[in-house]
Design a protein around this motif. Structure first.
Motif, PDB file in Angstrom:
ATOM      1  N   PRO A 180       6.057 -12.637  -6.959  1.00  0.00           N
ATOM      2  CA  PRO A 180       6.338 -13.923  -7.612  1.00  0.00           C
ATOM      3  C   PRO A 180       6.879 -14.996  -6.684  1.00  0.00           C
ATOM      4  O   PRO A 180       6.830 -16.176  -7.024  1.00  0.00           O
ATOM      5  N   SER A 181       7.384 -14.618  -5.507  1.00  0.00           N
ATOM      6  CA  SER A 181       7.841 -15.625  -4.554  1.00  0.00           C
ATOM      7  C   SER A 181       6.688 -16.209  -3.745  1.00  0.00           C
ATOM      8  O   SER A 181       6.854 -17.225  -3.062  1.00  0.00           O
ATOM      9  N   GLY A 182       5.520 -15.560  -3.812  1.00  0.00           N
ATOM     10  CA  GLY A 182       4.385 -15.992  -3.008  1.00  0.00           C
ATOM     11  C   GLY A 182       4.510 -15.627  -1.547  1.00  0.00           C
ATOM     12  O   GLY A 182       3.753 -16.127  -0.708  1.00  0.00           O
ATOM     13  N   MET A 183       5.424 -14.698  -1.226  1.00  0.00           N
ATOM     14  CA  MET A 183       5.655 -14.310   0.165  1.00  0.00           C
ATOM     15  C   MET A 183       4.824 -13.115   0.608  1.00  0.00           C
ATOM     16  O   MET A 183       4.538 -12.971   1.796  1.00  0.00           O
ATOM     17  N   PHE A 184       4.435 -12.238  -0.351  1.00  0.00           N
ATOM     18  CA  PHE A 184       3.792 -10.988   0.025  1.00  0.00           C
ATOM     19  C   PHE A 184       2.570 -10.709  -0.848  1.00  0.00           C
ATOM     20  O   PHE A 184       2.544 -11.053  -2.038  1.00  0.00           O
ATOM     21  N   ALA A 185       1.575 -10.060  -0.230  1.00  0.00           N
ATOM     22  CA  ALA A 185       0.387  -9.586  -0.938  1.00  0.00           C
ATOM     23  C   ALA A 185       0.286  -8.078  -0.767  1.00  0.00           C
ATOM     24  O   ALA A 185       0.538  -7.546   0.327  1.00  0.00           O
ATOM     25  N   TYR A 186      -0.086  -7.394  -1.843  1.00  0.00           N
ATOM     26  CA  TYR A 186      -0.228  -5.938  -1.821  1.00  0.00           C
ATOM     27  C   TYR A 186      -1.637  -5.564  -2.270  1.00  0.00           C
ATOM     28  O   TYR A 186      -2.162  -6.130  -3.241  1.00  0.00           O
ATOM     29  N   VAL A 187      -2.237  -4.597  -1.557  1.00  0.00           N
ATOM     30  CA  VAL A 187      -3.624  -4.212  -1.806  1.00  0.00           C
ATOM     31  C   VAL A 187      -3.696  -2.697  -1.996  1.00  0.00           C
ATOM     32  O   VAL A 187      -3.215  -1.933  -1.148  1.00  0.00           O
ATOM     33  N   ALA A 188      -4.296  -2.267  -3.107  1.00  0.00           N
ATOM     34  CA  ALA A 188      -4.503  -0.841  -3.369  1.00  0.00           C
ATOM     35  C   ALA A 188      -5.837  -0.411  -2.768  1.00  0.00           C
ATOM     36  O   ALA A 188      -6.881  -0.984  -3.093  1.00  0.00           O
ATOM     37  N   ASN A 189      -5.774   0.592  -1.886  1.00  0.00           N
ATOM     38  CA  ASN A 189      -6.963   1.079  -1.180  1.00  0.00           C
ATOM     39  C   ASN A 189      -7.329   2.465  -1.694  1.00  0.00           C
ATOM     40  O   ASN A 189      -6.612   3.441  -1.453  1.00  0.00           O
ATOM     41  N   ARG A 190      -8.451   2.545  -2.405  1.00  0.00           N
ATOM     42  CA  ARG A 190      -8.812   3.787  -3.101  1.00  0.00           C
ATOM     43  C   ARG A 190      -9.050   4.953  -2.146  1.00  0.00           C
ATOM     44  O   ARG A 190      -8.492   6.038  -2.316  1.00  0.00           O
ATOM     45  N   ASP A 191      -9.911   4.771  -1.148  1.00  0.00           N
ATOM     46  CA  ASP A 191     -10.349   5.907  -0.351  1.00  0.00           C
ATOM     47  C   ASP A 191      -9.387   6.300   0.756  1.00  0.00           C
ATOM     48  O   ASP A 191      -9.525   7.389   1.333  1.00  0.00           O
ATOM     49  N   SER A 192      -8.413   5.446   1.075  1.00  0.00           N
ATOM     50  CA  SER A 192      -7.358   5.867   2.006  1.00  0.00           C
ATOM     51  C   SER A 192      -6.073   6.194   1.266  1.00  0.00           C
ATOM     52  O   SER A 192      -5.073   6.570   1.884  1.00  0.00           O
ATOM     53  N   SER A 193      -6.078   6.056  -0.071  1.00  0.00           N
ATOM     54  CA  SER A 193      -4.926   6.395  -0.924  1.00  0.00           C
ATOM     55  C   SER A 193      -3.630   5.797  -0.394  1.00  0.00           C
ATOM     56  O   SER A 193      -2.620   6.492  -0.215  1.00  0.00           O
ATOM     57  N   ASP A 194      -3.666   4.490  -0.154  1.00  0.00           N
ATOM     58  CA  ASP A 194      -2.473   3.817   0.329  1.00  0.00           C
ATOM     59  C   ASP A 194      -2.451   2.362  -0.120  1.00  0.00           C
ATOM     60  O   ASP A 194      -3.388   1.878  -0.761  1.00  0.00           O
ATOM     61  N   ILE A 195      -1.339   1.704   0.236  1.00  0.00           N
ATOM     62  CA  ILE A 195      -1.122   0.312  -0.135  1.00  0.00           C
ATOM     63  C   ILE A 195      -0.937  -0.508   1.135  1.00  0.00           C
ATOM     64  O   ILE A 195      -0.031  -0.249   1.938  1.00  0.00           O
TER      65      ILE A 195
END
Length: 329
Positions: free
Chosen positions: A86-101
């Motif tokens: 909500p601060s617009g400072m960070f983006a997070y991405v869910a990666n299916r085949d590497s099972s990580d963020i």
């Protein structure tokens, strides 16, 4: 609007009555886009792609998109979902085949993505994460692990790094989407292959406690879940039954009660559902069954959360994710 099969992103303006008008030309994504999100100030758009990248675009005053310098940015293997804090400072991405963020810091001025120290952060081993959500207070991140039928929970550090808070938490069969209500008190997950919605309260440390009344029956193969900006209604896009389930939220307990006349018909195979920032309209991305069936459905939200159809609008081929943006510039 992210279109998986045509590999592009469409833009629409929202009229006062909720109808849509195409904005500019579609922009090309890096490869099979799966998810779209914007920063809270309405300056940038981010698209997670199956080829393990994230496209970043700046939003013009007229809503047209322009590539951010350095885009696309590298994430993990088979990026399925992107969410912005909500601060617009960070983006997070869910990666299916590497099972990580994957975690990125967002450039204040240009919207460019810089990897956060220590990323990527592990999800459940072989969990195949499909969806990531950030709580509206910017404290926690939640991830739906499709293969292990669980939700992972993380605390957000001052630099955007993630630390696990007691994961995993049991969900239904193949959770495909996860969201947090605007108060930051409840988490909801759409379980694709058990045709229901799991509900949880968020504990002070970010861990989850399932509601005793959970799960709640949805339609067939629910793919997406969202909460309106006032925290009153949950909407679920049911891919297999071509409709939206709507539930009112008990704001004290988080329990759900299906809205009268729910479910509401959509186009073919609704893959994603969102509510506009004013809380007046609902939109679904209808994946469809071919180029002529790929549409966006629009609805007016009635006082009890029920939906009245407004219209259907042509999208690119295979739309899979839709978001609405309040442009402040």
């Amino acid at each position: 609007m992210a279109n998986h099969e045509s590999g592009d992103v469409y833009g629409f303006s929202i009229a006062d009555d909720g109808t849509l008008l195409t904005v500019g030309d579609p922009v090309v994504a890096a490869g099979f886009p799966e998810s779209i999100a914007s920063d809270p100030l309405g300056r940038f758009v981010y698209v997670a792609n199956w080829n393990g990248t994230v496209n970043a675009y700046s939003i013009g005053i007229n809503g047209a998109l322009t590539d951010v310098t350095g885009s696309p940015f590298t994430a993990g293997l088979t990026s399925e979902s992107v969410a912005i804090d909500p601060s617009g400072m960070f983006a997070y991405v869910a990666n299916r085949d590497s099972s990580d963020i994957s975690a990125f810091a967002i450039g204040t001025d240009d919207g460019a993505l810089t990897p956060v120290a220590g990323q990527p952060f592990p999800a459940q081993p072989n969990g195949a994460p499909e969806s990531v959500a950030v709580d509206p207070l910017g404290r926690f991140v939640y991830v739906a692990n499709w293969s292990t039928n669980t939700i992972s929970a993380y605390r957000i550090g001052t630099n955007g790094a993630l630390s696990d808070v007691g994961s995993p938490f049991e969900a239904g069969f193949n959770p495909y989407s996860v969201t947090v209500d605007p108060s930051g008190k409840f988490v909801y997950a759409a379980n694709q292959d058990s045709d229901n919605v799991s509900a949880y309260t968020i504990n002070p440390d970010g861990s989850l406690t399932p509601l005793s009344t959970s799960p709640y029956t949805a339609g067939t193969s629910p793919k997406s879940v969202t909460v309106d900006p006032f925290g009153k209604i949950v909407y679920v896009a049911n891919f297999g039954s071509d409709n939206i389930s709507a539930y009112s939220i008990n704001t004290t307990t988080g329990a759900l009660t299906e809205v009268t006349h729910s479910p509401f018909n959509t186009g073919a195979n609704p893959y994603s559902v969102t509510v506009d920032p004013s809380g007046s309209f609902v939109y679904t991305a209808n994946y469809g069954d071919g180029i002529n069936a790929s549409t966006v459905s629009a609805y007016l939200i009635e006082s009890n959360g029920a939906l009245t159809p407004i219209g259907s609008y042509k999208a690119g081929t295979g739309p899979v994710s839709v978001t609405t943006i309040g442009i402040l510039q």
